[in-house]
Design a protein around this motif. Structure first.
Motif, PDB file in Angstrom:
ATOM      1  N   PRO A  99       0.809  -0.995   0.002  1.00 59.46           N
ATOM      2  CA  PRO A  99      -0.003   0.433   0.107  1.00 59.46           C
ATOM      3  C   PRO A  99       1.441   1.449   0.648  1.00 59.46           C
ATOM      4  O   PRO A  99       0.219   2.152  -0.106  1.00 59.46           O
ATOM      5  N   HIS A 100       1.733   1.404   0.467  1.00 63.07           N
ATOM      6  CA  HIS A 100       3.116   2.217   0.399  1.00 63.07           C
ATOM      7  C   HIS A 100       3.481   1.946  -0.274  1.00 63.07           C
ATOM      8  O   HIS A 100       5.048   0.874  -0.293  1.00 63.07           O
ATOM      9  N   ALA A 139       0.694 -14.607 -10.233  1.00 64.24           N
ATOM     10  CA  ALA A 139       1.259 -15.755  -9.075  1.00 64.24           C
ATOM     11  C   ALA A 139       0.953 -16.763  -8.884  1.00 64.24           C
ATOM     12  O   ALA A 139      -0.116 -17.382  -8.842  1.00 64.24           O
ATOM     13  N   ASP A 140       2.174 -17.434  -8.631  1.00 69.00           N
ATOM     14  CA  ASP A 140       1.463 -18.761  -8.051  1.00 69.00           C
ATOM     15  C   ASP A 140       1.247 -19.316  -7.228  1.00 69.00           C
ATOM     16  O   ASP A 140       0.149 -19.886  -5.884  1.00 69.00           O
ATOM     17  N   VAL A 141       1.593 -18.718  -5.936  1.00 68.40           N
ATOM     18  CA  VAL A 141       1.220 -18.629  -4.427  1.00 68.40           C
ATOM     19  C   VAL A 141       2.040 -17.399  -4.563  1.00 68.40           C
ATOM     20  O   VAL A 141       2.530 -16.100  -4.906  1.00 68.40           O
ATOM     21  N   ILE A 142       0.672 -16.960  -3.261  1.00 74.29           N
ATOM     22  CA  ILE A 142       0.711 -15.591  -3.001  1.00 74.29           C
ATOM     23  C   ILE A 142       0.512 -15.516  -1.270  1.00 74.29           C
ATOM     24  O   ILE A 142       0.320 -16.012  -0.693  1.00 74.29           O
ATOM     25  N   ILE A 143       1.974 -14.360  -1.257  1.00 73.58           N
ATOM     26  CA  ILE A 143       1.564 -14.369   0.601  1.00 73.58           C
ATOM     27  C   ILE A 143       1.035 -13.143   0.675  1.00 73.58           C
ATOM     28  O   ILE A 143       2.038 -12.095   0.385  1.00 73.58           O
ATOM     29  N   SER A 144       0.743 -13.197   1.880  1.00 67.02           N
ATOM     30  CA  SER A 144       0.160 -11.725   1.780  1.00 67.02           C
ATOM     31  C   SER A 144       0.417 -11.674   3.788  1.00 67.02           C
ATOM     32  O   SER A 144       0.404 -12.370   4.477  1.00 67.02           O
ATOM     33  N   ILE A 145       0.376 -10.707   3.903  1.00 63.27           N
ATOM     34  CA  ILE A 145       1.975  -9.908   5.228  1.00 63.27           C
ATOM     35  C   ILE A 145       1.052  -8.822   5.662  1.00 63.27           C
ATOM     36  O   ILE A 145       2.535  -7.969   5.458  1.00 63.27           O
ATOM     37  N   THR A 146       0.023  -7.835   5.659  1.00 65.71           N
ATOM     38  CA  THR A 146      -0.283  -6.843   6.153  1.00 65.71           C
ATOM     39  C   THR A 146      -0.775  -6.722   7.617  1.00 65.71           C
ATOM     40  O   THR A 146      -1.532  -7.403   8.185  1.00 65.71           O
ATOM     41  N   SER A 147      -0.714  -5.540   7.921  1.00 66.41           N
ATOM     42  CA  SER A 147      -1.267  -4.295   9.006  1.00 66.41           C
ATOM     43  C   SER A 147      -3.001  -4.374   8.647  1.00 66.41           C
ATOM     44  O   SER A 147      -3.644  -3.750   9.166  1.00 66.41           O
ATOM     45  N   ALA A 181      -2.104 -16.519   3.945  1.00 68.32           N
ATOM     46  CA  ALA A 181      -2.497 -15.338   4.677  1.00 68.32           C
ATOM     47  C   ALA A 181      -1.938 -15.202   5.896  1.00 68.32           C
ATOM     48  O   ALA A 181      -2.454 -15.712   6.705  1.00 68.32           O
ATOM     49  N   MET A 182      -1.059 -13.989   6.495  1.00 70.25           N
ATOM     50  CA  MET A 182      -0.452 -14.139   7.331  1.00 70.25           C
ATOM     51  C   MET A 182      -0.616 -12.994   7.912  1.00 70.25           C
ATOM     52  O   MET A 182      -0.326 -12.760   9.620  1.00 70.25           O
ATOM     53  N   GLY A 183      -1.170 -12.035   7.730  1.00 70.47           N
ATOM     54  CA  GLY A 183      -1.250 -10.573   8.281  1.00 70.47           C
ATOM     55  C   GLY A 183      -2.916 -10.784   9.527  1.00 70.47           C
ATOM     56  O   GLY A 183      -2.296 -10.160  10.963  1.00 70.47           O
ATOM     57  N   THR A 184      -3.581 -11.379   8.987  1.00 71.89           N
ATOM     58  CA  THR A 184      -4.727 -11.208  10.093  1.00 71.89           C
ATOM     59  C   THR A 184      -4.925 -12.158  11.426  1.00 71.89           C
ATOM     60  O   THR A 184      -4.704 -14.055  11.139  1.00 71.89           O
ATOM     61  N   ASP A 185      -4.576 -11.258  12.560  1.00 71.37           N
ATOM     62  CA  ASP A 185      -4.255 -12.317  13.487  1.00 71.37           C
ATOM     63  C   ASP A 185      -5.345 -11.262  14.994  1.00 71.37           C
ATOM     64  O   ASP A 185      -4.994 -11.762  15.659  1.00 71.37           O
ATOM     65  N   THR A 186      -5.942 -10.888  14.188  1.00 69.12           N
ATOM     66  CA  THR A 186      -7.262  -9.552  15.177  1.00 69.12           C
ATOM     67  C   THR A 186      -8.502 -10.223  14.746  1.00 69.12           C
ATOM     68  O   THR A 186      -8.205  -9.523  13.624  1.00 69.12           O
ATOM     69  N   GLN A 187      -9.881  -9.611  15.098  1.00 72.62           N
ATOM     70  CA  GLN A 187     -10.812  -9.505  15.069  1.00 72.62           C
ATOM     71  C   GLN A 187     -10.984  -7.957  14.338  1.00 72.62           C
ATOM     72  O   GLN A 187     -10.284  -7.122  14.764  1.00 72.62           O
ATOM     73  N   GLY A 188     -11.037  -8.183  13.488  1.00 74.35           N
ATOM     74  CA  GLY A 188     -11.789  -6.728  12.500  1.00 74.35           C
ATOM     75  C   GLY A 188     -10.346  -7.049  11.108  1.00 74.35           C
ATOM     76  O   GLY A 188     -10.605  -6.073  10.009  1.00 74.35           O
ATOM     77  N   LYS A 189      -9.372  -7.512  11.741  1.00 76.22           N
ATOM     78  CA  LYS A 189      -8.580  -7.244  10.178  1.00 76.22           C
ATOM     79  C   LYS A 189      -9.099  -8.067   8.810  1.00 76.22           C
ATOM     80  O   LYS A 189      -9.533  -9.372   9.522  1.00 76.22           O
ATOM     81  N   GLN A 190      -8.396  -7.855   7.847  1.00 74.06           N
ATOM     82  CA  GLN A 190      -9.179  -8.315   6.621  1.00 74.06           C
ATOM     83  C   GLN A 190      -7.452  -8.295   5.569  1.00 74.06           C
ATOM     84  O   GLN A 190      -7.422  -7.516   5.189  1.00 74.06           O
ATOM     85  N   GLU A 191      -7.306  -9.278   5.156  1.00 72.55           N
ATOM     86  CA  GLU A 191      -6.414  -9.293   3.890  1.00 72.55           C
ATOM     87  C   GLU A 191      -7.518  -9.412   2.441  1.00 72.55           C
ATOM     88  O   GLU A 191      -6.795  -9.458   0.859  1.00 72.55           O
ATOM     89  N   LEU A 195      -7.980  -6.591  -0.002  1.00 74.43           N
ATOM     90  CA  LEU A 195      -7.344  -6.118  -0.552  1.00 74.43           C
ATOM     91  C   LEU A 195      -7.220  -7.184  -2.255  1.00 74.43           C
ATOM     92  O   LEU A 195      -7.092  -6.551  -2.452  1.00 74.43           O
ATOM     93  N   LEU A 196      -6.766  -8.033  -1.558  1.00 73.30           N
ATOM     94  CA  LEU A 196      -6.691  -9.048  -2.467  1.00 73.30           C
ATOM     95  C   LEU A 196      -8.342  -9.591  -2.509  1.00 73.30           C
ATOM     96  O   LEU A 196      -9.266  -9.678  -2.613  1.00 73.30           O
TER      97      LEU A 196
END
Length: 320
Positions: free
Chosen positions: A160-161, A191-199, A218-228, A204-205
């Motif tokens: 995003p930045h 992409a054949d493999v996608i890693i998402s690691i955001t806050s 999908a490795m970034g969503t670890d809290t209620q409300g987060k979403q990628e 997004l995808l």
């Protein structure tokens, strides 16, 4: 009690050792030989910090303990990273504390190892292009770990930045792969493999972005409300996770569950794939690993690094 300081972790723990530890604990969880304790996470009302505990017991690896720590958003003022944690291990036979281990680098390594395990078992055959969504601190660990388990030929990335994409370019160069910055539509298509690691707290995808056989970690969503991810994309995928209870409450599947697009019963455990009890990818076009991060992962890498530190004479022994 042994103490392994944060400053010593980088010289002890490798991505390969972290992968071995995490693969084993996934397998133990699926066999019901290991289980996580309820997570405690609280806003403490000071320094805008979140603080909590993750713990568990691995009866196969005989790792008992917890990780204490959290997120201090103003730590740059103190010359520290925002995430701070320490892992405490206990002797499962006596209850005595056996080790205290710096948890900051270990957290990054175990998170990357978890997505790498999913890539090993769920990536489509012949995958060549790795897509990275996110260019924060964790992204470099993710890319290095992925390259250890699969022979990618190219990395494409989006953040995003855009000014932060240099981290992805430099990491790709470090592991000998070409890198190209792309828009999300192209990333999802190529992409054949996608890693998402955001806050991110919004998708997004999108479902329409992803074309052809694909695995998403999908490795970034670890809290209620987060979403990628778009919930429709989650619903289209064959979904696996580290722990189902966390996936539906704080992981990426929370939104698809809330919208009635998938049922809890449709979510599989990655450990069952590791054990050979689940076919894994099968005939699915899209697979998804919802990596929420569990305490057992922290204990696994901490126990491994203590053993390495003891063998090398680096672990400090103290009486308490």
């Amino acid at each position: 009690m042994y103490v392994v300081a944060e400053k010593d972790i980088a010289g002890l723990m490798t991505p390969e050792a972290a992968f071995t530890a995490i693969e084993a604990v996934f397998a133990a969880m699926a066999r019901r030989k290991a289980y996580n304790f309820p997570v405690i996470r609280e806003a403490i009302g000071h320094a805008d910090a979140l603080y909590g505990f993750k713990g568990g017991f691995d009866g196969q690896g005989l790792a008992l303990g917890l990780k204490a720590g959290g997120y201090w958003p103003h730590n740059q003022d103190h010359g520290l990273i925002n995430h701070q944690s320490t892992v405490f291990l206990f002797d499962p036979d006596t209850g005595r504390v056996s080790a205290a281990v710096g948890g900051n680098l270990l957290t990054a390594l175990r998170t990357a190892a978890a997505s790498a395990v999913s890539i090993k078992y769920l990536a489509p055959k012949g995958a060549k292009v790795l897509g990275m969504i996110g260019a924060g601190h964790q992204s470099a660990f993710q890319m290095r770990a992925a390259a250890k388990v699969h022979a990618f030929e190219k990395v494409i990335g989006w953040n995003p930045h855009p000014e932060m994409l240099g981290r992805l370019k430099d990491t790709a160069a470090e592991i000998g792969l070409p890198f190209e910055a792309v828009e999300l539509e192209r990333l999802g298509a190529e992409a054949d493999v996608i890693i998402s690691i955001t806050s991110s707290f919004g998708p997004l995808l999108m479902d329409a972005h992803v074309k052809g056989p694909t695995h998403i970690a999908a490795m970034g969503t670890d809290t209620q409300g987060k979403q990628e991810l778009d919930p429709a994309l989650v619903a289209r995928a064959r979904v696996f996770t580290d722990e189902i209870a966390q996936s539906v409450s704080i992981g990426e599947t929370q939104h698809a569950i809330a919208q009635g697009l998938i049922a809890r019963e449709a979510i599989g455990e990655l450990g069952a794939v590791v054990n050979g009890d689940s076919p894994g990818r099968g005939d699915a076009e899209v697979t998804l690993f919802d990596g929420t991060g569990v305490g057992l992962q922290d204990l696994a890498v901490a126990a491994a690094v203590v053993e390495i530190a003891r063998r090398k004479g680096i672990a400090q022994h103290v009486e308490i």
